[in-house]
Scaffold this active site. Sequence first.
Site, PDB file in Angstrom:
ATOM      1  N   LYS A  37       0.841  -1.201   0.000  1.00 20.28           N
ATOM      2  CA  LYS A  37       0.000   0.000   0.000  1.00 20.28           C
ATOM      3  C   LYS A  37       0.879   1.255   0.000  1.00 20.28           C
ATOM      4  O   LYS A  37       0.632   2.190  -0.762  1.00 20.28           O
ATOM      5  CB  LYS A  37      -0.891  -0.025   1.249  1.00 20.28           C
ATOM      6  CG  LYS A  37      -2.133   0.816   1.122  1.00 20.28           C
ATOM      7  CD  LYS A  37      -2.940   0.800   2.407  1.00 20.28           C
ATOM      8  CE  LYS A  37      -4.001  -0.290   2.434  1.00 20.28           C
ATOM      9  NZ  LYS A  37      -4.723  -0.314   3.732  1.00 20.28           N
ATOM     10  N   THR A 124     -12.728   5.077  14.515  1.00 22.17           N
ATOM     11  CA  THR A 124     -13.972   4.900  15.270  1.00 22.17           C
ATOM     12  C   THR A 124     -13.748   3.816  16.320  1.00 22.17           C
ATOM     13  O   THR A 124     -13.443   2.681  15.977  1.00 22.17           O
ATOM     14  CB  THR A 124     -15.112   4.481  14.319  1.00 22.17           C
ATOM     15  OG1 THR A 124     -15.234   5.493  13.327  1.00 22.17           O
ATOM     16  CG2 THR A 124     -16.420   4.323  15.061  1.00 22.17           C
ATOM     17  N   GLU A 158     -17.631   7.566   2.206  1.00 30.66           N
ATOM     18  CA  GLU A 158     -16.951   7.133   1.002  1.00 30.66           C
ATOM     19  C   GLU A 158     -17.711   7.727  -0.187  1.00 30.66           C
ATOM     20  O   GLU A 158     -18.926   7.897  -0.148  1.00 30.66           O
ATOM     21  CB  GLU A 158     -16.913   5.609   0.925  1.00 30.66           C
ATOM     22  CG  GLU A 158     -15.920   5.046   1.918  1.00 30.66           C
ATOM     23  CD  GLU A 158     -15.906   3.530   1.972  1.00 30.66           C
ATOM     24  OE1 GLU A 158     -16.221   2.888   0.968  1.00 30.66           O
ATOM     25  OE2 GLU A 158     -15.591   3.001   3.040  1.00 30.66           O
ATOM     26  N   LYS A 215     -19.338   9.964  17.400  1.00 28.49           N
ATOM     27  CA  LYS A 215     -19.200   9.214  16.153  1.00 28.49           C
ATOM     28  C   LYS A 215     -20.136   8.006  16.098  1.00 28.49           C
ATOM     29  O   LYS A 215     -20.890   7.829  15.146  1.00 28.49           O
ATOM     30  CB  LYS A 215     -17.741   8.758  15.984  1.00 28.49           C
ATOM     31  CG  LYS A 215     -17.492   7.848  14.805  1.00 28.49           C
ATOM     32  CD  LYS A 215     -17.874   8.498  13.495  1.00 28.49           C
ATOM     33  CE  LYS A 215     -17.937   7.485  12.391  1.00 28.49           C
ATOM     34  NZ  LYS A 215     -16.753   7.396  11.598  1.00 28.49           N
ATOM     35  N   LEU A 261     -33.386   8.478   4.100  1.00 25.06           N
ATOM     36  CA  LEU A 261     -34.739   7.950   4.179  1.00 25.06           C
ATOM     37  C   LEU A 261     -35.049   7.204   2.876  1.00 25.06           C
ATOM     38  O   LEU A 261     -36.201   7.030   2.509  1.00 25.06           O
ATOM     39  CB  LEU A 261     -35.723   9.115   4.386  1.00 25.06           C
ATOM     40  CG  LEU A 261     -37.015   8.798   5.137  1.00 25.06           C
ATOM     41  CD1 LEU A 261     -36.726   8.287   6.543  1.00 25.06           C
ATOM     42  CD2 LEU A 261     -37.908  10.026   5.205  1.00 25.06           C
ATOM     43  N   GLY A 264     -34.887   0.571   0.433  1.00 27.18           N
ATOM     44  CA  GLY A 264     -34.267  -0.351  -0.516  1.00 27.18           C
ATOM     45  C   GLY A 264     -33.586  -1.496   0.204  1.00 27.18           C
ATOM     46  O   GLY A 264     -34.073  -1.979   1.231  1.00 27.18           O
ATOM     47  N   CYS A 271     -18.557   0.718   7.735  1.00 23.98           N
ATOM     48  CA  CYS A 271     -18.817   1.501   8.944  1.00 23.98           C
ATOM     49  C   CYS A 271     -20.136   1.155   9.635  1.00 23.98           C
ATOM     50  O   CYS A 271     -20.131   0.582  10.719  1.00 23.98           O
ATOM     51  CB  CYS A 271     -18.785   2.983   8.623  1.00 23.98           C
ATOM     52  SG  CYS A 271     -17.150   3.534   8.129  1.00 23.98           S
ATOM     53  N   LYS A 274     -20.823  -2.524  11.221  1.00 22.56           N
ATOM     54  CA  LYS A 274     -19.943  -2.935  12.324  1.00 22.56           C
ATOM     55  C   LYS A 274     -19.976  -1.919  13.469  1.00 22.56           C
ATOM     56  O   LYS A 274     -19.808  -2.283  14.626  1.00 22.56           O
ATOM     57  CB  LYS A 274     -18.510  -3.193  11.827  1.00 22.56           C
ATOM     58  CG  LYS A 274     -17.754  -1.996  11.297  1.00 22.56           C
ATOM     59  CD  LYS A 274     -16.654  -1.521  12.220  1.00 22.56           C
ATOM     60  CE  LYS A 274     -15.874  -0.401  11.565  1.00 22.56           C
ATOM     61  NZ  LYS A 274     -15.262   0.541  12.462  1.00 22.56           N
TER      62      LYS A 274
HETATM   63  C1  UDX Z   1     -21.040   6.254   6.857  1.00 20.74           C
HETATM   64  C2  UDX Z   1     -21.439   7.596   7.485  1.00 20.74           C
HETATM   65  O1  UDX Z   1     -22.346   8.271   6.624  1.00 20.74           O
HETATM   66  C3  UDX Z   1     -20.209   8.429   7.731  1.00 20.74           C
HETATM   67  O2  UDX Z   1     -20.558   9.645   8.356  1.00 20.74           O
HETATM   68  C4  UDX Z   1     -19.270   7.663   8.621  1.00 20.74           C
HETATM   69  O3  UDX Z   1     -18.101   8.388   8.853  1.00 20.74           O
HETATM   70  C5  UDX Z   1     -18.932   6.319   7.985  1.00 20.74           C
HETATM   71  O4  UDX Z   1     -20.125   5.599   7.700  1.00 20.74           O
HETATM   72  P1  UDX Z   1     -20.367   5.414   4.409  1.00 20.74           P
HETATM   73  O5  UDX Z   1     -20.172   4.067   4.997  1.00 20.74           O
HETATM   74  O6  UDX Z   1     -19.362   5.941   3.467  1.00 20.74           O
HETATM   75  O7  UDX Z   1     -20.479   6.514   5.574  1.00 20.74           O
HETATM   76  O8  UDX Z   1     -21.752   5.363   3.641  1.00 20.74           O
HETATM   77  P2  UDX Z   1     -23.161   6.098   3.680  1.00 20.74           P
HETATM   78  O9  UDX Z   1     -23.247   7.073   2.590  1.00 20.74           O
HETATM   79  O10 UDX Z   1     -23.497   6.548   5.039  1.00 20.74           O
HETATM   80  O11 UDX Z   1     -24.124   4.873   3.287  1.00 20.74           O
HETATM   81  C6  UDX Z   1     -24.200   3.722   4.119  1.00 20.74           C
HETATM   82  C7  UDX Z   1     -25.138   2.697   3.553  1.00 20.74           C
HETATM   83  O12 UDX Z   1     -26.485   3.104   3.716  1.00 20.74           O
HETATM   84  C8  UDX Z   1     -24.966   2.385   2.075  1.00 20.74           C
HETATM   85  O13 UDX Z   1     -25.003   0.979   1.900  1.00 20.74           O
HETATM   86  C9  UDX Z   1     -26.162   3.045   1.432  1.00 20.74           C
HETATM   87  O14 UDX Z   1     -26.560   2.378   0.251  1.00 20.74           O
HETATM   88  C10 UDX Z   1     -27.201   2.919   2.521  1.00 20.74           C
HETATM   89  N1  UDX Z   1     -28.265   3.920   2.456  1.00 20.74           N
HETATM   90  C11 UDX Z   1     -27.988   5.248   2.592  1.00 20.74           C
HETATM   91  C12 UDX Z   1     -29.597   3.526   2.298  1.00 20.74           C
HETATM   92  O15 UDX Z   1     -29.885   2.329   2.189  1.00 20.74           O
HETATM   93  N2  UDX Z   1     -30.570   4.478   2.257  1.00 20.74           N
HETATM   94  C13 UDX Z   1     -30.318   5.793   2.383  1.00 20.74           C
HETATM   95  O16 UDX Z   1     -31.262   6.582   2.340  1.00 20.74           O
HETATM   96  C14 UDX Z   1     -28.973   6.202   2.553  1.00 20.74           C
END
Ligand code: UDX
Length: 444
Positions: A37, A124, A158, A215, A261, A264, A271, A274
């Site tokens: 890496k 975290t 992400e 967090k 909201l 699906g 994140c 876990k």
């Molecule tokens: C998340 C938190 O948003 C972020 O603040 C934290 O630091 C790390 O975890 P991330 O894992 O990148 O970030 O993804 P996020 O955009 O939060 O989406 C998480 C999951 O929720 C995805 O699988 C997404 O498809 C799902 N999701 C999101 C839904 O099913 N419905 C929604 O309305 C929004």
Amino acid sequence: MAYRLTVIGTGYLGATHAACMADLGYEVLGIDVDTTKVARLAAGDLPFYEPGLEALLRKGLDSGRLRFTTSYEEVAEFGDVHFVCVGTPQKAGEYAADLSFVDGAVESLAPHLTRPCLVVGKSTVPVGTAARLAGTLARLAPAGGDALLAWNPEFLREGFAVQDTLQPDRIVVGLPGEQGAAEHAEKVLREVYGTMIAAGVPFITADYPTSELVKVSANAFLATKISFINAMAEVCEASHADVTKLSEALSYDDRIGGRFLGPGLGFGGGCLPKDIRAFMARAGELGADQALTFLREVDQINIRRRIRMVDLAREQLGGSFTGRTVGVLGAAFKPDSDDVRDSPALDVAASIGAQGGAVTVYDPKAMDNARAAQPGLAFGTSALDAARGAHVVLLLTEWPEFRDMDPAALGEVVAERNILDGRNALDPERWRAAGWNYRALGRP
Ligand code: UDX
């Protein structure tokens, strides 16, 4: 004086933090135990997909401000502020977080800390970790009380990592209990994040445990919001109602809001799943498990969506996957990412494969990771390729190229025009008009 920064752990979080801090003008040294890496990063080759980050990495390397190493001695010698950005994955077979990387990072760094510095945890962690690590520092650092610890949780998503790092919603810092130490740590961090604070980003100081809890409770709230609408989807399914209309109507209430909201297939990734499990485990250790029993339900609702998707596909095929071809669009846990950790999409694909379906998966960015995680599945070279000969097509990650697919073109290559929209991303009328049998979670 301009502080020199180091970033320990160069995964999604660390690589982003390092490149963004270099972009702000700091000299930054990144370290990782993974030599491959480090070599790739040092060559300007980002080991994962994150929009805009590779350009920033190269810019940092070209400027000479951003460098990478595998030597803790060099890191300790170089840095005034050390950001700990290593992963805290779920322990195998347990809900709790695996803290071995965080402990390892601090234990490797501390013995080399001979001059005043600030160690800043961004990973975290379960509440109580920072206090424990402060003890480790005090015990192992030759600088003793001059090597301070602060906790500064990271909220980046992400797919929006660069934007979230350079323009965060808020900066939260957990400070040491001792007043002089707290004042010094706060002063250093206010300077490090000076540009953002000047731009109006709220800067919140707290004690260690509160900052750690911000967090995990943020992630618990987001997960709960998603599972709430997915629970409503279950009720909609039972009552022939439409959860997408329901969600839209709820979203106009400012108190509820429309973000997170989206009904699906539910949440996945490295994140949310876990973090809520580790939060429950930690609350249990603290004797506060009752407070978080609802998160068990949040987790269950989320997992039920994946099972429901598989059931829906089986139903569509007349009750069995045997001898049937299934096209799966999406493997990443969400669009604009190549991350397949706890991905609902890949989970559904694997489960259909295990039940005898001939599954072909396509994802615009996550193919290598998906292949490594599920070598038993077949992989296509495009959406059309994955759908070729399919008796049912499943849209499981809402990449724009899937949202914008031409139903007629896809209809030409499939065996049967059955589409299951796991992300409520398609326009049912458009697909039905093109002769497709369209079904989605939570909709009639
Ligand atoms: C998340 C938190 O948003 C972020 O603040 C934290 O630091 C790390 O975890 P991330 O894992 O990148 O970030 O993804 P996020 O955009 O939060 O989406 C998480 C999951 O929720 C995805 O699988 C997404 O498809 C799902 N999701 C999101 C839904 O099913 N419905 C929604 O309305 C929004």
